[in-house]
Design a protein around this motif. Structure first.
Motif, mmCIF file in Angstrom:
data_model
loop_
_atom_site.group_PDB
_atom_site.id
_atom_site.type_symbol
_atom_site.label_atom_id
_atom_site.label_comp_id
_atom_site.label_asym_id
_atom_site.label_seq_id
_atom_site.Cartn_x
_atom_site.Cartn_y
_atom_site.Cartn_z
ATOM 1 N N VAL A 174 8.995 -10.086 -7.202
ATOM 2 C CA VAL A 174 8.202 -8.864 -7.812
ATOM 3 C C VAL A 174 7.788 -9.584 -9.284
ATOM 4 O O VAL A 174 6.837 -9.172 -9.632
ATOM 5 C CB VAL A 174 9.197 -7.730 -7.801
ATOM 6 C CG1 VAL A 174 10.487 -8.192 -8.810
ATOM 7 C CG2 VAL A 174 8.603 -6.811 -8.630
ATOM 8 N N TYR A 185 1.998 -4.272 -2.177
ATOM 9 C CA TYR A 185 3.159 -4.721 -1.420
ATOM 10 C C TYR A 185 3.725 -3.967 -0.379
ATOM 11 O O TYR A 185 4.148 -4.514 0.752
ATOM 12 C CB TYR A 185 4.430 -4.967 -2.294
ATOM 13 C CG TYR A 185 5.124 -6.076 -2.046
ATOM 14 C CD1 TYR A 185 4.980 -7.382 -1.597
ATOM 15 C CD2 TYR A 185 6.875 -5.696 -1.520
ATOM 16 C CE1 TYR A 185 5.916 -8.009 -1.119
ATOM 17 C CE2 TYR A 185 7.610 -6.685 -1.376
ATOM 18 C CZ TYR A 185 7.161 -7.857 -0.961
ATOM 19 O OH TYR A 185 8.173 -8.825 -0.567
ATOM 20 N N ASP A 215 7.712 -12.212 -0.888
ATOM 21 C CA ASP A 215 6.898 -12.161 0.212
ATOM 22 C C ASP A 215 6.604 -13.539 1.121
ATOM 23 O O ASP A 215 7.520 -14.695 0.980
ATOM 24 C CB ASP A 215 5.450 -11.805 -0.417
ATOM 25 C CG ASP A 215 5.003 -13.000 -1.428
ATOM 26 O OD1 ASP A 215 5.356 -14.196 -1.065
ATOM 27 O OD2 ASP A 215 4.252 -12.957 -2.329
ATOM 28 N N ARG A 227 1.125 -4.657 2.653
ATOM 29 C CA ARG A 227 1.563 -6.041 3.247
ATOM 30 C C ARG A 227 2.946 -5.993 4.171
ATOM 31 O O ARG A 227 2.684 -6.646 5.138
ATOM 32 C CB ARG A 227 1.819 -7.126 1.945
ATOM 33 C CG ARG A 227 0.611 -7.358 1.336
ATOM 34 C CD ARG A 227 0.920 -8.598 0.340
ATOM 35 N NE ARG A 227 1.090 -9.868 1.190
ATOM 36 C CZ ARG A 227 1.565 -10.968 0.789
ATOM 37 N NH1 ARG A 227 1.939 -11.097 -0.403
ATOM 38 N NH2 ARG A 227 1.756 -11.851 1.573
ATOM 39 N N THR A 240 7.588 1.026 -2.333
ATOM 40 C CA THR A 240 7.878 0.107 -3.059
ATOM 41 C C THR A 240 8.029 0.540 -4.397
ATOM 42 O O THR A 240 6.901 1.392 -5.016
ATOM 43 C CB THR A 240 6.993 -1.174 -3.261
ATOM 44 O OG1 THR A 240 6.938 -1.669 -1.884
ATOM 45 C CG2 THR A 240 7.197 -2.265 -4.319
ATOM 46 N N ARG A 255 4.438 -11.170 -8.782
ATOM 47 C CA ARG A 255 3.575 -10.253 -8.491
ATOM 48 C C ARG A 255 3.105 -9.496 -9.744
ATOM 49 O O ARG A 255 1.911 -9.188 -9.931
ATOM 50 C CB ARG A 255 4.161 -9.317 -7.226
ATOM 51 C CG ARG A 255 4.151 -10.119 -6.108
ATOM 52 C CD ARG A 255 4.601 -9.129 -4.839
ATOM 53 N NE ARG A 255 5.715 -8.223 -4.921
ATOM 54 C CZ ARG A 255 7.092 -8.686 -4.809
ATOM 55 N NH1 ARG A 255 7.306 -9.617 -4.113
ATOM 56 N NH2 ARG A 255 7.944 -7.824 -4.669
#
Length: 214
Positions: free
Chosen positions: A140, A120, A134, A123, A208, A143
């Motif tokens: 989250v 993450y 995202d 990205r 993150t 993900r």
């Protein structure tokens, strides 16, 4: 802590604690934006409780150094990953130092969660966005679910900094100055964590941190 002129730090937090899939309760707190002495902070949080029991047939694709890279390219990639790993370890040590000072047990490193956190950060750095959602709108929670990891409570802190001599210290300072991020770090129910970092081409460092209670 020294920082270069024009240093920038931005952080965001989103704790998720789900009580049930059909009867989730929560709140959204937007802390706003402030800027002082080259440091910018933005934050907010979502809280609910529950557990994920769904089984996913697909897993996310995570970024790793190109196995076909050779020569100077491979050397640069290897050096970059070593630097990223060092930042991740330093950040986890600092988070646990803060917890220990507050009478809380250390968070245990959850290896299976690391690719989710690091991907993450990558990205956000490469796709030029900074958000708990995202570009596809996933949080989250989604993900972590895609990685087939079980949880009863999950939270996330985000930060990026540019121009700081010590990006770990700058990010942690920002987290602890923000009520939502601080609450994640000092949440006694969280037991597991992973911190994923990424370094953008211009030197901006993204962090993150994902927290989990299973």
């Amino acid at each position: 802590m020294r920082k270069a002129v024009g240093a920038l730090l931005i952080i965001a937090a989103a704790p998720f604690v789900f009580a049930s899939w059909t009867n989730a309760r929560g709140y959204w707190q937007e802390k706003g934006y402030s800027q002082e002495k080259g440091t910018a902070v933005a934050g907010g949080g979502r809280v609910a409780r529950g557990k994920n029991d769904s089984t996913h047939t697909t897993r996310p694709r995570y970024s790793h150094p190109d196995p076909e890279a050779t020569g100077e390219t491979a050397l640069v990639l290897s050096r970059r990953i070593r630097e990223i790993e060092s930042l991740e370890q330093q950040c986890l040590e600092e988070v646990n130092r803060v917890r220990r000072r507050n009478g809380l047990p250390r968070l245990t490193f959850y290896e299976e969660l690391l690719p989710v956190a690091r991907e993450y950060s990558r990205r956000m750095a490469e796709q030029n966005f900074f958000s708990h959602n995202d570009p596809e709108g996933r949080t989250v929670r989604e993900r972590v679910d895609e990685a087939d990891l079980k949880w009863k409570m999950v939270g996330e802190n985000l930060a990026y900094s540019n121009g700081y001599v010590n990006p770990v210290a700058a990010s942690l300072h920002g987290w602890m100055d923000s009520p939502g991020h601080r609450a994640n770090i000092l949440e006694p129910e969280f037991k597991l964590t992973a911190i994923g970092a990424w370094i953008k081409g211009d030197g901006t460092v993204y962090f993150t941190e994902i927290f989990i209670k299973q």
